[in-house]
Every structure is written in structure tokens, then in C-alpha cells.
Design a protein around this motif. Structure first.
Motif, PDB file in Angstrom:
ATOM      1  N   SER A 252      -9.042 -70.542 108.468  1.00  4.49           N
ATOM      2  CA  SER A 252     -10.154 -71.479 108.598  1.00  4.49           C
ATOM      3  C   SER A 252      -9.563 -72.891 108.603  1.00  4.49           C
ATOM      4  CB  SER A 252     -11.126 -71.288 107.424  1.00  4.49           C
ATOM      5  OG  SER A 252     -12.045 -72.358 107.388  1.00  4.49           O
ATOM      6  N   TYR A 255     -10.194 -75.338 105.764  1.00  2.00           N
ATOM      7  CA  TYR A 255     -10.034 -74.869 104.380  1.00  2.00           C
ATOM      8  C   TYR A 255      -8.647 -75.284 103.869  1.00  2.00           C
ATOM      9  CZ  TYR A 255     -10.814 -71.896 100.280  1.00  2.00           C
ATOM     10  OH  TYR A 255     -10.994 -71.437  98.995  1.00  2.00           O
ATOM     11  N   ASP A 321     -21.848 -71.797  98.180  1.00  3.87           N
ATOM     12  CA  ASP A 321     -22.233 -72.553  99.367  1.00  3.87           C
ATOM     13  C   ASP A 321     -23.629 -72.087  99.774  1.00  3.87           C
ATOM     14  OD1 ASP A 321     -20.137 -74.356 100.105  1.00  3.87           O
ATOM     15  OD2 ASP A 321     -18.879 -72.609 100.507  1.00  3.87           O
ATOM     16  N   TYR A 323     -24.869 -72.533 102.753  1.00  9.97           N
ATOM     17  CA  TYR A 323     -24.961 -72.466 104.221  1.00  9.97           C
ATOM     18  C   TYR A 323     -24.565 -71.087 104.738  1.00  9.97           C
ATOM     19  CZ  TYR A 323     -19.970 -73.765 103.732  1.00  9.97           C
ATOM     20  OH  TYR A 323     -18.653 -73.834 103.365  1.00  9.97           O
ATOM     21  N   GLU A 324     -24.861 -70.870 106.045  1.00 12.54           N
ATOM     22  CA  GLU A 324     -24.467 -69.634 106.725  1.00 12.54           C
ATOM     23  C   GLU A 324     -23.095 -69.869 107.350  1.00 12.54           C
ATOM     24  OE1 GLU A 324     -28.130 -70.341 108.968  1.00 12.54           O
ATOM     25  OE2 GLU A 324     -28.241 -71.048 106.907  1.00 12.54           O
ATOM     26  N   TYR A 325     -22.270 -68.844 107.398  1.00 15.13           N
ATOM     27  CA  TYR A 325     -20.926 -69.038 107.967  1.00 15.13           C
ATOM     28  C   TYR A 325     -20.331 -67.676 108.341  1.00 15.13           C
ATOM     29  CZ  TYR A 325     -16.269 -71.283 108.361  1.00 15.13           C
ATOM     30  OH  TYR A 325     -15.054 -71.776 108.794  1.00 15.13           O
ATOM     31  N   GLY A 326     -20.668 -67.226 109.520  1.00 14.78           N
ATOM     32  CA  GLY A 326     -19.961 -66.069 110.087  1.00 14.78           C
ATOM     33  C   GLY A 326     -20.527 -64.681 109.805  1.00 14.78           C
ATOM     34  N   TYR A 327     -21.463 -64.561 108.872  1.00 13.73           N
ATOM     35  CA  TYR A 327     -21.991 -63.226 108.569  1.00 13.73           C
ATOM     36  C   TYR A 327     -23.480 -63.156 108.911  1.00 13.73           C
ATOM     37  CZ  TYR A 327     -17.628 -62.498 106.027  1.00 13.73           C
ATOM     38  OH  TYR A 327     -16.299 -62.380 105.701  1.00 13.73           O
ATOM     39  N   TYR A 385     -22.968 -67.861 103.006  1.00 15.18           N
ATOM     40  CA  TYR A 385     -22.257 -67.488 104.242  1.00 15.18           C
ATOM     41  C   TYR A 385     -23.025 -66.509 105.133  1.00 15.18           C
ATOM     42  CZ  TYR A 385     -18.606 -69.399 101.263  1.00 15.18           C
ATOM     43  OH  TYR A 385     -17.908 -70.195 100.410  1.00 15.18           O
ATOM     44  N   LYS A 387     -26.707 -65.146 107.181  1.00 17.22           N
ATOM     45  CA  LYS A 387     -27.924 -65.619 107.825  1.00 17.22           C
ATOM     46  C   LYS A 387     -29.156 -64.963 107.203  1.00 17.22           C
ATOM     47  CE  LYS A 387     -27.451 -67.026 112.538  1.00 17.22           C
ATOM     48  NZ  LYS A 387     -27.051 -66.551 113.841  1.00 17.22           N
ATOM     49  N   ARG A 400     -25.276 -77.295 100.715  1.00 12.45           N
ATOM     50  CA  ARG A 400     -25.567 -76.772 102.057  1.00 12.45           C
ATOM     51  C   ARG A 400     -24.949 -77.641 103.153  1.00 12.45           C
ATOM     52  NH1 ARG A 400     -28.599 -73.279 105.090  1.00 12.45           N
ATOM     53  NH2 ARG A 400     -29.693 -74.080 106.903  1.00 12.45           N
ATOM     54  N   SER A 401     -25.079 -78.965 103.010  1.00 12.72           N
ATOM     55  CA  SER A 401     -24.571 -79.815 104.096  1.00 12.72           C
ATOM     56  C   SER A 401     -24.157 -81.192 103.600  1.00 12.72           C
ATOM     57  CB  SER A 401     -25.632 -79.948 105.192  1.00 12.72           C
ATOM     58  OG  SER A 401     -26.514 -81.006 104.882  1.00 12.72           O
TER      59      SER A 401
END
Ligand SMILES: [Zn+2]
Length: 424
Positions: A252, A255, A321, A323-327, A385, A387, A400-401
């Protein structure tokens, strides 16, 4: 009957507390247990590396037993003679993040890790436990500690100067944050001091830190790197720096971490500390924060101020976290029969144990992410991570942001509770 129970509970509490009297059980310095953790997606092993004595105990002398139950791991210290628990702390690690990567399915890999605790006066038993998928702690390592053992490493480090960036009072009664530079050369120490002060002011501009400035000490250790910058493996850039930080952790790009935990801990021990913050001399966007392990942040990106406090949310209060990230779905990352342990996400399996008490009666659960509920507390889908199937407390939050400087009420409370724990 109720009154009687309350008095009994108080008496019991007093008894336990008396038994945990700091001076009776501990010297005013730290014991570090270093170990190698190794394995793959299926199995984990721990191997002893060293015991090390360090000059300061930065933590509270009153709050020795962890009351939060956060983290993927827990370290516990028992008195051998009485078997009484004297100290415990939850934490997470870079290893457990790696376990969920594709690489861990086909490769065995090892990581240097370390836990710090007050230095026991008497023979002790130290136990490390790891959470299983059902969120229960299972013992993975146990070792006895004898304070008379002459193999306890007592190396003194005095190569670098230290700076008190902000001093509010005795380190036992304050949250102590140590900032360590990576990728700052000898000629860049003034820049490091200016950067550190700049980040300290970003930190104190955010609630609840702004309201608790008097509960926090900030320290800096002037650790010098041979070269300026940091490693960017994906671009073929390698710099000789004191902590070997690098981007592209687990592939990543943003990261930013280091695997050199031994060096990190050796440098942190120059001052009393509860939290380690590594400031990396680069303008590239990135950072990282792992619960009771360490924080990293790049110094010169325009978003770095916001990244700084976001990462601290992870490392200090174990916040997830949001937020959504890849899953796509939650079962790819979470056991959906139990609540995730982080306070600011839920799969609604046991929402009562989370922030349900803060939700307005008129707000539906789950909550639609629409204008109507933009400023309400609810359960908004998309967090941790994934949705679908994991929910967060509000429309937006610092976790989140970077578009907001505010923690949501759930995260803010978690940070406030932790601040209190470290500053009394
Ligand atoms: Zn939040």
C-alpha cells in the motif's frame, strides 16, 4: 440488598487496589520484553529475544490494569508468589495486519516486537495472549522474569540530546508523547524541532486534545539519520535512515511504517513515554498508527496535520478506520457472529455494547447516509475497510476522512477516556 452489594463491591475494589500499590510491586523504571513473532495465516509462534531495563516508567502508577479490552493482543504481568495480576495492557502489532495479507497464505515470516511494562521488584510471570476469531484472548507465550537475572540488558543510551517540547507535569500523571525523527540529517535538526512544534500545535487544535492540553507532555529525541528522506520501494528510492521507515507497507503506497522496532524502542527510552510518534522527513502523503505500538506521519505533505491526529486515534485509542478500502462484504475480514472489538465500528450483532445509547429514538438503525441524518448519530454502512455489513457512528469523522478535523462523538469519548486513564 442493592446497598449491601455496592458496599461489598467497594471493599473488594479497595482490597484489589491496595494490592496493586505501585511502590510495593514495582521500581520506577521500565522492563522491556523483546521477542520474535513468526508464522503465517494459520499459525503464530513467539520466541524470546531479550529482557531490557529502561530508565523511566512513563505510565500511570495508579492505572496499572487495562480496563478497555482493546487490541489484538494483551500482555499481563503476575506476581509469581501470589499469582495476582499486577499489570496488563492491550496492544496491536504489524504482524497481525500482515497475517490478513495474501502473502501470509504462502509465506512464513518473522517480526521483531517488544512490550514495555513497569519494572517488577519480585519474580513475575509475563503472559502474551492473542485474540482468536471469536474475539477471545488465547495465551501464545509465557515467560518467568527474575529481577536478579544478570542477563537483563542494562545498556545505557546517551548519544542524542532530548528536548521538552511541552511539559505539563510529572510523567506518571500525564500522557507522554515522544516524537522521534526519521530521515533528518545532522543539518536538519532545526527543521525537526520546527516540524515537531508545528505538529504539536496541529494536535492541540483538535478536540478533545485542545481541552486537555494540561494533561499532555511532548518530548523529542534528536536522533540523527545519515541521509535525508525515507525509503519508497515502489519508486526504487532507498535512504539510510536511523529507523528504516518506508512507504509501500504490504504494497500500500501510502502506508508508512518501520520494522525496526528494537531501534524505535531504544530511542523512545531516552525519555518517559506512553506513545511513540515517528516524524518522517518527506513530503510524500502517508502515515500509520498501531494501537500501543507506534505512530508514523510524513512531515511535509499539506494533509499531514490531519493525518497526524488520525493515526494517533489508532495508536492511542485503538480506533478503527471508518472508511471502505478494498473489501466488498464484512465476512471477508470479520467473524460476523461476534462484535468487532473496536469501539467505533459495529456489525450490529451486539449494538447495545457499542454506542446505541447515544442514538436518538427517531433515528433508524441502520441509518441512511442522507442529508436528513448528516449531523445525527446512527449506524451508517461502510467502515472498517468494508462496504457492506460494518457500520460507523456518523456521516463523517476524522477516522473516516481528511475532510474534517473532528472526531465523531463516539471516537471523541474513547480518546477522552484514554486521556483520563493516562493522566491520573
Ligand atoms: Zn468516529
Amino acid at each position: 440488598m442493592k446497598v449491601f452489594l455496592t458496599i461489598s463491591a467497594l471493599l473488594l475494589f479497595n482490597l484489589i487496589f491496595a494490592q496493586n500499590n505501585f511502590e510495593e510491586h514495582f521500581l520506577d523504571k521500565s522492563l522491556r520484553l523483546d521477542y520474535i513473532i513468526a508464522g503465517n495465516s494459520e499459525a503464530t509462534n513467539v520466541y524470546f529475544e531479550q529482557f531490557k531495563e529502561e530508565p523511566f516508567w512513563g505510565g500511570s502508577t495508579k492505572n496499572l490494569i487495562d480496563k478497555f479490552n482493546f487490541g489484538d493482543y494483551k500482555v499481563e504481568l503476575f506476581d509469581v508468589e501470589t499469582n495476582i495480576l499486577l499489570y496488563s495492557r492491550g496492544f496491536s502489532s504489524i504482524y497481525i495486519e500482515w497475517v490478513f495479507t495474501e502473502e501470509a497464505k504462502y509465506l512464513d515470516r518473522s517480526w521483531y516486537e517488544s512490550v514495555t511494562m513497569p519494572f517488577p521488584k519480585n519474580e513475575s510471570k509475563i503472559v502474551i495472549s492473542q485474540r482468536n476469531p471469536q474475539s477471545q484472548f488465547m495465551q501464545i507465550f509465557k515467560i518467568n522474569f527474575d529481577p536478579k537475572n544478570y542477563f537483563i540488558v542494562k545498556d545505557k543510551h546517551s548519544e542524542f540530546k532530548t528536548v521538552k517540547l511541552q511539559y505539563s507535569g510529572n510523567h506518571h500523571e500525564k500522557l507522554d508523547i515522544v516524537i522521534i525523527p526519521d530521515g533528518y540529517t545532522k543539518d536538519e535538526m532545526d527543521k525537526f524541532h520546527n516540524d515537531s512544534k508545528r505538529f504539536m500545535e496541529y494536535f492541540f487544535a483538535v478536540k478533545p486534545f485542545s481541552e486537555n492540553r494540561d494533561k499532555v507532555n511532548f518530548w523529542a529525541v534528536d536522533a540523527i539519520s545519515e541521509e535525508s528522506g525515507t525509503d519508497i520501494p515502489g519508486q526504487g528510492i532507498w535512504k539510510n535512515t536511523i529507523l528504516n521507515s518506508h512507504f509501500y507497507t504490504f504494497d500500500s503506497e501510502r502506508y508508512l511504517t518501520t520494522q525496526d522496532l528494537k531501534k524505535v524502542k531504544d530511542l523512545a527510552a531516552y525519555v518517559p513515554y506512553d506513545q511513540i510518534y515517528i516524524l518522517v522527513n518527506t513530503a510524500k502523503y502517508g502515515g500509520g498508527g498501531i494501537y500501543n505500538y507506534y505512530n508514523l506521519c510524513s512531515a511535509d505533505h499539506e494533509e499531514s496535520g490531519r493525518v497526524f491526529t488520525h493515526e494517533f486515534g489508532h495508536a492511542f485509542a485503538a480506533l478503527a478506520d471508518e472508511y471502505e478500502y478494498g473489501y466488498e462484504t464484512a465476512d471477508q475480514l470479520y467473524d460476523m457472529s461476534v462484535e468487532p472489538w473496536q469501539v467505533n465500528i459495529t456489525n450490529l450483532v451486539d449494538f447495545d455494547s457499542k454506542w446505541k445509547n447515544l442514538v436518538d429514538k427517531k433515528t433508524p438503525i441502520p441509518t441512511a447516509d442522507t442529508k436528513e441524518f448528516e449531523n445525527k448519530i446512527g449506524a451508517f454502512e461502510g467502515a472498517g475497510y468494508v462496504k457492506k455489513g460494518i457500520y460507523r457512528p456518523t456521516h463523517n469523522c476524522k477516522m473516516r476522512s481528511n475532510s474534517t478535523d473532528d472526531f465523531c462523538p463516539v471516537c471523541k469519548k474513547a480518546v477522552t477516556d484514554m486521556l483520563k486513564f493516562y493522566s491520573e
